[in-house]
Write a protein that holds these residues in place. Sequence first.
Motif, PDB file in Angstrom:
ATOM      1  N   THR A  66     -71.447  43.758  74.257  1.00 49.21           N
ATOM      2  CA  THR A  66     -70.715  44.216  75.519  1.00 49.21           C
ATOM      3  C   THR A  66     -69.694  45.170  75.039  1.00 49.21           C
ATOM      4  OG1 THR A  66     -70.960  42.066  76.333  1.00 49.21           O
ATOM      5  CG2 THR A  66     -69.510  43.338  77.317  1.00 49.21           C
ATOM      6  N   VAL A  67     -69.740  46.616  75.427  1.00 43.41           N
ATOM      7  CA  VAL A  67     -68.818  47.551  75.002  1.00 43.41           C
ATOM      8  C   VAL A  67     -67.793  47.643  75.949  1.00 43.41           C
ATOM      9  CG1 VAL A  67     -70.663  49.006  73.598  1.00 43.41           C
ATOM     10  CG2 VAL A  67     -70.443  49.399  75.963  1.00 43.41           C
ATOM     11  N   SER A  68     -67.057  46.563  75.987  1.00 44.97           N
ATOM     12  CA  SER A  68     -65.655  46.454  76.796  1.00 44.97           C
ATOM     13  C   SER A  68     -64.748  46.330  75.873  1.00 44.97           C
ATOM     14  CB  SER A  68     -65.660  45.629  78.076  1.00 44.97           C
ATOM     15  OG  SER A  68     -65.846  44.274  77.514  1.00 44.97           O
ATOM     16  N   GLY A  69     -64.934  46.372  74.597  1.00 51.02           N
ATOM     17  CA  GLY A  69     -63.857  46.178  73.545  1.00 51.02           C
ATOM     18  C   GLY A  69     -64.525  46.427  71.969  1.00 51.02           C
ATOM     19  N   GLU A  70     -63.710  46.316  71.213  1.00 45.41           N
ATOM     20  CA  GLU A  70     -64.038  46.556  69.897  1.00 45.41           C
ATOM     21  C   GLU A  70     -64.934  45.196  69.341  1.00 45.41           C
ATOM     22  OE1 GLU A  70     -61.736  47.759  66.546  1.00 45.41           O
ATOM     23  OE2 GLU A  70     -60.435  48.687  67.952  1.00 45.41           O
ATOM     24  N   SER A  71     -65.968  45.748  68.326  1.00 39.90           N
ATOM     25  CA  SER A  71     -66.524  44.558  67.819  1.00 39.90           C
ATOM     26  C   SER A  71     -65.713  43.942  66.776  1.00 39.90           C
ATOM     27  CB  SER A  71     -68.060  45.223  67.199  1.00 39.90           C
ATOM     28  OG  SER A  71     -68.845  45.502  68.182  1.00 39.90           O
ATOM     29  N   HIS A  72     -66.083  42.396  66.576  1.00 42.02           N
ATOM     30  CA  HIS A  72     -65.378  41.799  65.517  1.00 42.02           C
ATOM     31  C   HIS A  72     -66.258  41.384  64.292  1.00 42.02           C
ATOM     32  CE1 HIS A  72     -66.343  38.104  67.032  1.00 42.02           C
ATOM     33  NE2 HIS A  72     -66.116  38.420  68.325  1.00 42.02           N
ATOM     34  N   LEU A  73     -65.702  40.782  63.443  1.00 44.45           N
ATOM     35  CA  LEU A  73     -66.334  40.374  62.371  1.00 44.45           C
ATOM     36  C   LEU A  73     -67.759  39.179  62.802  1.00 44.45           C
ATOM     37  CD1 LEU A  73     -66.995  39.741  59.247  1.00 44.45           C
ATOM     38  CD2 LEU A  73     -65.329  38.060  59.468  1.00 44.45           C
ATOM     39  N   GLY A  74     -67.404  38.620  63.593  1.00 43.80           N
ATOM     40  CA  GLY A  74     -68.461  37.754  64.166  1.00 43.80           C
ATOM     41  C   GLY A  74     -69.803  38.421  64.741  1.00 43.80           C
ATOM     42  N   HIS A  75     -69.199  39.474  65.098  1.00 46.44           N
ATOM     43  CA  HIS A  75     -70.704  40.218  65.770  1.00 46.44           C
ATOM     44  C   HIS A  75     -71.307  40.910  64.816  1.00 46.44           C
ATOM     45  CE1 HIS A  75     -67.471  40.983  69.194  1.00 46.44           C
ATOM     46  NE2 HIS A  75     -68.632  40.048  69.983  1.00 46.44           N
ATOM     47  N   SER A  76     -70.670  41.103  63.582  1.00 48.03           N
ATOM     48  CA  SER A  76     -71.776  41.817  62.377  1.00 48.03           C
ATOM     49  C   SER A  76     -72.825  40.944  61.966  1.00 48.03           C
ATOM     50  CB  SER A  76     -70.756  41.978  61.317  1.00 48.03           C
ATOM     51  OG  SER A  76     -70.206  40.790  60.902  1.00 48.03           O
ATOM     52  N   ARG A  77     -72.592  39.394  62.440  1.00 49.44           N
ATOM     53  CA  ARG A  77     -73.828  38.560  61.783  1.00 49.44           C
ATOM     54  C   ARG A  77     -75.117  38.829  62.434  1.00 49.44           C
ATOM     55  NH1 ARG A  77     -75.142  33.298  58.423  1.00 49.44           N
ATOM     56  NH2 ARG A  77     -73.961  31.899  59.774  1.00 49.44           N
ATOM     57  N   PRO A  78     -75.288  38.868  63.858  1.00 50.97           N
ATOM     58  CA  PRO A  78     -76.676  38.946  64.247  1.00 50.97           C
ATOM     59  C   PRO A  78     -77.133  40.281  63.788  1.00 50.97           C
ATOM     60  CG  PRO A  78     -74.938  38.984  66.030  1.00 50.97           C
ATOM     61  CD  PRO A  78     -74.223  38.479  64.790  1.00 50.97           C
ATOM     62  N   TYR A  79     -76.136  41.445  63.686  1.00 52.93           N
ATOM     63  CA  TYR A  79     -76.658  42.619  63.509  1.00 52.93           C
ATOM     64  C   TYR A  79     -77.224  42.925  62.311  1.00 52.93           C
ATOM     65  CZ  TYR A  79     -74.407  43.129  67.902  1.00 52.93           C
ATOM     66  OH  TYR A  79     -73.880  42.917  69.331  1.00 52.93           O
ATOM     67  N   VAL A  80     -76.687  42.209  61.364  1.00 56.29           N
ATOM     68  CA  VAL A  80     -77.047  42.220  59.915  1.00 56.29           C
ATOM     69  C   VAL A  80     -78.129  41.675  59.536  1.00 56.29           C
ATOM     70  CG1 VAL A  80     -76.374  41.736  57.475  1.00 56.29           C
ATOM     71  CG2 VAL A  80     -74.818  42.957  58.799  1.00 56.29           C
ATOM     72  N   THR A  81     -78.230  40.378  60.236  1.00 58.80           N
ATOM     73  CA  THR A  81     -79.347  39.261  60.159  1.00 58.80           C
ATOM     74  C   THR A  81     -80.626  39.905  60.610  1.00 58.80           C
ATOM     75  OG1 THR A  81     -77.584  37.601  60.552  1.00 58.80           O
ATOM     76  CG2 THR A  81     -80.151  36.956  61.014  1.00 58.80           C
ATOM     77  N   PHE A  82     -80.625  40.339  61.986  1.00 60.25           N
ATOM     78  CA  PHE A  82     -81.717  41.171  62.739  1.00 60.25           C
ATOM     79  C   PHE A  82     -82.167  42.472  61.959  1.00 60.25           C
ATOM     80  CE2 PHE A  82     -80.408  37.732  65.405  1.00 60.25           C
ATOM     81  CZ  PHE A  82     -81.602  37.062  65.411  1.00 60.25           C
ATOM     82  N   ASP A  83     -81.090  43.169  61.264  1.00 62.20           N
ATOM     83  CA  ASP A  83     -81.760  44.407  60.686  1.00 62.20           C
ATOM     84  C   ASP A  83     -82.613  43.969  59.511  1.00 62.20           C
ATOM     85  OD1 ASP A  83     -81.301  47.240  60.203  1.00 62.20           O
ATOM     86  OD2 ASP A  83     -80.031  46.268  58.272  1.00 62.20           O
ATOM     87  N   VAL A  84     -82.358  42.925  58.695  1.00 60.91           N
ATOM     88  CA  VAL A  84     -83.021  42.354  57.737  1.00 60.91           C
ATOM     89  C   VAL A  84     -84.539  41.835  58.029  1.00 60.91           C
ATOM     90  CG1 VAL A  84     -83.374  40.634  55.910  1.00 60.91           C
ATOM     91  CG2 VAL A  84     -81.087  42.010  56.168  1.00 60.91           C
ATOM     92  N   ALA A  98     -69.762  51.574  63.291  1.00 64.05           N
ATOM     93  CA  ALA A  98     -69.787  50.280  62.421  1.00 64.05           C
ATOM     94  C   ALA A  98     -71.259  50.091  61.799  1.00 64.05           C
ATOM     95  CB  ALA A  98     -69.015  49.081  63.109  1.00 64.05           C
ATOM     96  N   MET A  99     -72.250  49.952  62.717  1.00 65.49           N
ATOM     97  CA  MET A  99     -73.400  49.564  62.423  1.00 65.49           C
ATOM     98  C   MET A  99     -73.960  50.543  61.177  1.00 65.49           C
ATOM     99  SD  MET A  99     -74.642  47.230  64.066  1.00 65.49           S
ATOM    100  CE  MET A  99     -72.819  46.562  63.881  1.00 65.49           C
ATOM    101  N   ASN A 100     -73.435  51.844  61.336  1.00 70.12           N
ATOM    102  CA  ASN A 100     -73.783  52.817  60.541  1.00 70.12           C
ATOM    103  C   ASN A 100     -73.168  52.468  58.953  1.00 70.12           C
ATOM    104  OD1 ASN A 100     -73.714  55.622  59.062  1.00 70.12           O
ATOM    105  ND2 ASN A 100     -74.960  55.805  60.893  1.00 70.12           N
ATOM    106  N   LEU A 101     -71.952  51.959  59.016  1.00 73.22           N
ATOM    107  CA  LEU A 101     -71.468  51.721  57.772  1.00 73.22           C
ATOM    108  C   LEU A 101     -71.836  50.300  57.220  1.00 73.22           C
ATOM    109  CD1 LEU A 101     -67.817  52.111  58.841  1.00 73.22           C
ATOM    110  CD2 LEU A 101     -68.765  53.481  57.153  1.00 73.22           C
ATOM    111  N   PHE A 102     -72.628  49.671  57.974  1.00 72.67           N
ATOM    112  CA  PHE A 102     -73.106  48.372  57.607  1.00 72.67           C
ATOM    113  C   PHE A 102     -74.571  48.582  57.010  1.00 72.67           C
ATOM    114  CE2 PHE A 102     -70.218  45.463  60.399  1.00 72.67           C
ATOM    115  CZ  PHE A 102     -69.719  44.838  59.607  1.00 72.67           C
ATOM    116  N   ASN A 103     -74.993  50.111  57.157  1.00 77.55           N
ATOM    117  CA  ASN A 103     -76.246  50.425  57.027  1.00 77.55           C
ATOM    118  C   ASN A 103     -77.387  49.684  57.789  1.00 77.55           C
ATOM    119  OD1 ASN A 103     -78.153  52.294  55.631  1.00 77.55           O
ATOM    120  ND2 ASN A 103     -78.343  50.777  54.055  1.00 77.55           N
ATOM    121  N   CYS A 104     -77.096  49.228  59.036  1.00 73.62           N
ATOM    122  CA  CYS A 104     -77.988  49.097  59.847  1.00 73.62           C
ATOM    123  C   CYS A 104     -79.129  49.959  60.459  1.00 73.62           C
ATOM    124  CB  CYS A 104     -77.584  48.208  61.032  1.00 73.62           C
ATOM    125  SG  CYS A 104     -76.648  46.283  60.375  1.00 73.62           S
ATOM    126  N   LEU A 105     -80.203  49.736  60.511  1.00 72.35           N
ATOM    127  CA  LEU A 105     -80.907  50.688  60.932  1.00 72.35           C
ATOM    128  C   LEU A 105     -80.805  50.633  62.513  1.00 72.35           C
ATOM    129  CD1 LEU A 105     -84.114  49.921  58.959  1.00 72.35           C
ATOM    130  CD2 LEU A 105     -82.767  51.857  58.675  1.00 72.35           C
TER     131      LEU A 105
END
Length: 514
Positions: free
Chosen positions: A45-63, A123-130
């Motif tokens: 939801t782009v009404s604010g900045e992403s936090h550490l917790g948000h990184s989990r699903p994006y990294v998980t499903f990227d893999v 952030a997604m780019n820094l995480f190297n998420c496709l």
Amino acid sequence: MESKSSSLGDGGKAELKVFNSLTRQKEVFKPITPGLVGMYVCGPTVSGESHLGHSRPYVTFDVVYRYLMHLGYKVRYVRNITDAGHFEEEGREAEDKISKKAVLEKLEPMELVQKYTNLFHWAMNLFNCLPPSIEPTATGHIVEQINMIEKIIAAGYAYVVNGSVYFDVMKYAQDHDYGKLSGRVIDELLETTRDLEGQEEKRNKADFALWKNAAPEHIMRWKSPWGIGFPGWHIECSAMSTKYLGDQFDIHGGGMDLLFPHHESEIAQSTICNHIAPVRYWIHNNMITINGRKMSKSLNNVIKLTELFSGNHPMLEKAYHPMTIRFFILQTYYRSTLDFSNEALQAAEKGLKRLWEAYENLVKLQAASYELRETPGDIELDARISKLLAEFDEFMKDDFSTAKVLANMFELVPVINSMKDKTIPVSALSARTFQLLQTQMKLFVEEIFGLKSITEADNKKLQGVMQLLVDIRKEARARKDFVTSDNIRNQLQQLGIALKDERDGSISWSIDTP
RNA sequence: GGUCCUGUGGCCGAGUGGCUAGGCUGAGCUCUGCAAAAGCUCCUACACCAGUUCGAAUCUGGUCGGGACCUCCA
């Protein structure tokens, strides 16, 4: 031996198993259409900045995405951007959080949305998420959402009140299992009714909004058959997943906290609309906790990604590199909670460095042409390495057990480093095993786990300068001028560059993590 | 209160009933002009109680602790 070239879904020797939240057990993954996978993951939801917790699903499903592709599937990966504001608290006066904040920041709503979307992509780019195959926005699919709501009304499972539309959960529950996914019991949902203001529009507490009438001060608003308003939270995912993946698709992912009511409601809406359960496999990642507590805005224990990467937060002892976070996440099974602490993160940082340097050593071994024979010099070692490598796929096929794959990689590290130091000859392995070691490591480290170098030492000029210093130091050491050689090393150390005298007399260097 | 998950060595974390994952930290050793790195070795844990079993961290029951969801949430 199991080959990494896939046999496309069915027919393969070892089959991919995934834990399906719907059945609460591991199931063999079989896509609806052989060779093709449709995957939808709830985005930010782009009404604010992403936090550490948000990184989990994006990294998980990227893999997950990367691994499915590795298995040979053609994957359409859809991840939405929620940029339409929704009601803050059900029952209260409807208020659009995006427009509310926009007033505070004196920005146009879409300007705000764009700002945080950009930050998210950064952030997604820094995480190297496709990037996903399709990244649809809620505001771009108002028409689809309205169409879907109309269908649900026509089917008799929604009702209109004062310009708002609600889904009739009670009616749905009569002939469907509302609560199947989240383990909710419908009667309890109805009983635990709390008296909230503004509830009177709903027939039942469990009902949820498909469309909300917008108050005049609402900036984000669209014309609909029921008046000016905005879509309910759940409908966007149903509308967009249906549009791009079909009435029924293979995988739907997201955080466990979305199980109820979000995903449960998605199932209800889509089922009524499309006459079929929308998703075959529901995959949910667990939460990142901080001192044992879930990280969330309401608990006020959030560390934003910008703060994490800069170290600018009272709870942070230092800045952490995005790759450290990625590695940290991969070190845990995605269905377990993952507790944040400086200690844990620093352990991950060191572990990643160790793994990465061994990996680089392995890649360099490739550059030199070593003598390799068909028969291994050390049969036992060869067998052990082969087994560790073969288990990479075995573990990944067991519900994406990245933690176990990493454990195997760490068992390979001493062997790789010893081969680099020549205390173990490369010929201890057969040519085939040695090559497999290199290809499997490259495949899993870089392509499937998506890890990257932490230090950006690929600057040509810097490399030139370093070569110069290394040469001077080498010369000084040859003259036994240790004052000069130590001086160079110590000064570089202070700049965060470490020099290492290798066994063979060469000098290597590495830049410390920021 | 309801539903569900969970409790592993100093810390983080895998664990399919029997064969001591792995990472980080700590100690010792080897290599090294000194360092760093690396390699080797050591530190053998499963909340508690009862039960099933030849045998349980792993199964069953109970006790205690932690957490998630039930409300926006990854």
